[in-house]
Design an enzyme around this catalytic site. Sequence first.
Site, PDB file in Angstrom:
ATOM      1  N   ALA A  72      29.928  33.929  46.948  1.00 58.94           N
ATOM      2  CA  ALA A  72      28.887  33.619  45.953  1.00 58.94           C
ATOM      3  C   ALA A  72      29.527  33.710  44.557  1.00 58.94           C
ATOM      4  O   ALA A  72      29.077  34.452  43.685  1.00 58.94           O
ATOM      5  CB  ALA A  72      27.675  34.541  46.086  1.00 58.94           C
ATOM      6  N   HIS A  85      31.171  33.346  40.873  1.00 61.15           N
ATOM      7  CA  HIS A  85      30.679  33.005  39.528  1.00 61.15           C
ATOM      8  C   HIS A  85      31.841  33.184  38.552  1.00 61.15           C
ATOM      9  O   HIS A  85      32.970  33.493  38.966  1.00 61.15           O
ATOM     10  CB  HIS A  85      29.479  33.891  39.165  1.00 61.15           C
ATOM     11  CG  HIS A  85      29.719  35.357  39.396  1.00 61.15           C
ATOM     12  ND1 HIS A  85      30.618  36.085  38.653  1.00 61.15           N
ATOM     13  CD2 HIS A  85      29.223  36.221  40.319  1.00 61.15           C
ATOM     14  CE1 HIS A  85      30.632  37.332  39.071  1.00 61.15           C
ATOM     15  NE2 HIS A  85      29.805  37.451  40.100  1.00 61.15           N
ATOM     16  N   GLY A 128      32.672  35.498  36.600  1.00 62.14           N
ATOM     17  CA  GLY A 128      33.336  36.811  36.638  1.00 62.14           C
ATOM     18  C   GLY A 128      34.493  36.782  37.632  1.00 62.14           C
ATOM     19  O   GLY A 128      35.621  37.178  37.315  1.00 62.14           O
ATOM     20  N   HIS A 129      34.227  36.278  38.848  1.00 58.85           N
ATOM     21  CA  HIS A 129      35.298  36.163  39.845  1.00 58.85           C
ATOM     22  C   HIS A 129      36.413  35.250  39.329  1.00 58.85           C
ATOM     23  O   HIS A 129      37.592  35.533  39.497  1.00 58.85           O
ATOM     24  CB  HIS A 129      34.755  35.543  41.146  1.00 58.85           C
ATOM     25  CG  HIS A 129      33.714  36.358  41.838  1.00 58.85           C
ATOM     26  ND1 HIS A 129      32.403  35.948  41.953  1.00 58.85           N
ATOM     27  CD2 HIS A 129      33.775  37.549  42.479  1.00 58.85           C
ATOM     28  CE1 HIS A 129      31.709  36.845  42.640  1.00 58.85           C
ATOM     29  NE2 HIS A 129      32.516  37.827  42.966  1.00 58.85           N
ATOM     30  N   GLN A 188      30.053  48.200  53.900  1.00 56.64           N
ATOM     31  CA  GLN A 188      29.721  48.784  52.603  1.00 56.64           C
ATOM     32  C   GLN A 188      28.245  48.626  52.244  1.00 56.64           C
ATOM     33  O   GLN A 188      27.819  49.043  51.179  1.00 56.64           O
ATOM     34  CB  GLN A 188      30.614  48.214  51.501  1.00 56.64           C
ATOM     35  CG  GLN A 188      30.317  46.774  51.117  1.00 56.64           C
ATOM     36  CD  GLN A 188      31.386  46.246  50.176  1.00 56.64           C
ATOM     37  OE1 GLN A 188      32.539  46.067  50.541  1.00 56.64           O
ATOM     38  NE2 GLN A 188      31.000  46.018  48.925  1.00 56.64           N
ATOM     39  N   GLY A 204      37.220  43.884  38.887  1.00 61.92           N
ATOM     40  CA  GLY A 204      36.429  43.781  37.660  1.00 61.92           C
ATOM     41  C   GLY A 204      35.905  45.134  37.201  1.00 61.92           C
ATOM     42  O   GLY A 204      35.515  45.975  38.010  1.00 61.92           O
ATOM     43  N   GLU A 205      35.860  45.302  35.877  1.00 60.94           N
ATOM     44  CA  GLU A 205      35.281  46.530  35.309  1.00 60.94           C
ATOM     45  C   GLU A 205      33.773  46.577  35.493  1.00 60.94           C
ATOM     46  O   GLU A 205      33.158  47.613  35.310  1.00 60.94           O
ATOM     47  CB  GLU A 205      35.619  46.629  33.815  1.00 60.94           C
ATOM     48  CG  GLU A 205      37.065  46.958  33.579  1.00 60.94           C
ATOM     49  CD  GLU A 205      37.412  47.068  32.109  1.00 60.94           C
ATOM     50  OE1 GLU A 205      36.500  46.973  31.252  1.00 60.94           O
ATOM     51  OE2 GLU A 205      38.611  47.214  31.818  1.00 60.94           O
ATOM     52  N   SER A 224      26.777  38.437  38.163  1.00 62.23           N
ATOM     53  CA  SER A 224      26.774  39.095  39.472  1.00 62.23           C
ATOM     54  C   SER A 224      26.212  38.126  40.497  1.00 62.23           C
ATOM     55  O   SER A 224      25.298  37.347  40.191  1.00 62.23           O
ATOM     56  CB  SER A 224      25.876  40.339  39.421  1.00 62.23           C
ATOM     57  OG  SER A 224      25.595  40.783  40.733  1.00 62.23           O
TER      58      SER A 224
HETATM   59  P1  AMP Z   1      32.203  41.026  44.658  1.00 61.76           P
HETATM   60  O1  AMP Z   1      32.321  39.635  45.190  1.00 61.76           O
HETATM   61  O2  AMP Z   1      30.902  41.331  44.013  1.00 61.76           O
HETATM   62  O3  AMP Z   1      32.645  42.068  45.668  1.00 61.76           O
HETATM   63  O4  AMP Z   1      33.260  41.125  43.474  1.00 61.76           O
HETATM   64  C1  AMP Z   1      34.621  40.792  43.655  1.00 61.76           C
HETATM   65  C2  AMP Z   1      35.384  41.215  42.435  1.00 61.76           C
HETATM   66  O5  AMP Z   1      34.873  40.531  41.282  1.00 61.76           O
HETATM   67  C3  AMP Z   1      35.256  42.720  42.131  1.00 61.76           C
HETATM   68  O6  AMP Z   1      36.514  43.219  41.687  1.00 61.76           O
HETATM   69  C4  AMP Z   1      34.237  42.742  41.027  1.00 61.76           C
HETATM   70  O7  AMP Z   1      34.346  43.869  40.188  1.00 61.76           O
HETATM   71  C5  AMP Z   1      34.593  41.477  40.275  1.00 61.76           C
HETATM   72  N1  AMP Z   1      33.456  41.048  39.455  1.00 61.76           N
HETATM   73  C6  AMP Z   1      32.180  40.824  39.872  1.00 61.76           C
HETATM   74  N2  AMP Z   1      31.395  40.507  38.807  1.00 61.76           N
HETATM   75  C7  AMP Z   1      32.197  40.519  37.715  1.00 61.76           C
HETATM   76  C8  AMP Z   1      31.981  40.283  36.322  1.00 61.76           C
HETATM   77  N3  AMP Z   1      30.788  39.963  35.843  1.00 61.76           N
HETATM   78  N4  AMP Z   1      33.038  40.384  35.488  1.00 61.76           N
HETATM   79  C9  AMP Z   1      34.268  40.720  35.953  1.00 61.76           C
HETATM   80  N5  AMP Z   1      34.533  40.958  37.257  1.00 61.76           N
HETATM   81  C10 AMP Z   1      33.518  40.864  38.118  1.00 61.76           C
END
Ligand code: AMP
Length: 252
Positions: A31, A33, A35-36, A60, A146-147, A184
Amino acid sequence: MLVIKNIQDWLQAHASRESNSTLGFVPTMGALHKGHLSLVDRSHRENDTTIVSIFVNPTQFNDPKDLNGYPQTLEADLSSLENAGVDVVLLPDYNQVYPDDYRYKIIESEFSQKLCGASRPGHFDGVLTIVMKLLNIVQATHAYFGEKDYQQYVLIKEMAEAFFLRTRIVSCPTIREDDGLACSSRNARLKSEERALAPQFYKTLTQKLSMAARKSQLESLGFKVDYLEEFKNRRFGAVYLGKVRLIDNVAI
Ligand code: AMP
């Protein structure tokens, strides 16, 4: 772009890689976006080759409803990774990454119990276990986190140190929408009136207020507050808007 579903295929491809080339790794649950994509971008700048994994890690999720409702957009994800110039996408399934059916776990006993760990029992055991597995499979030079999930980043960095992992763990700044809401995958599940309210979460986190005033401001706006805490020079929060749980954090 090479799409690999079988871990053995990756290990074979990896074995034939030039030994002095660098490999950047971005683990995700899909999914995707912007950020990724910022993590992918950073990996591109710092490595010869970039690999992204997409795996919605069931261990998780402490709430099965949350797991079942997690957005899945594989076709769109693959095309945005292709456009971003990613070299390899790893798409393993549960049986491949959990041949032990999760009998073996990585458990951290202090920081993982606080903040998100306090309200999501077992969450970080699942996160650390899958990240350990993926880091061992991919054997990257750098891995990017990501932070936005700051507690997760700290736990992964400290795990890598504790177990002498060879991959360098790199943190990347939180990417936000224009209105301040942290990007997110869960934002897609907000109803339109919830989405309109959501930026107030970040705004309230950054305002100069006592923690009690911050909490009551969020509650009067319509958020259900899971936690608001200051820890290690950061202010962390988790809130619910309807059924959707949002987390964010800011440096203080
Ligand atoms: P996820 O798919 O939610 O498990 O996230 C995968 C990676 O993307 C993790 O390291 C997250 O911290 C990072 N991530 C998710 N959202 C953001 C964001 N808005 N900005 C920066 N990194 C992000």
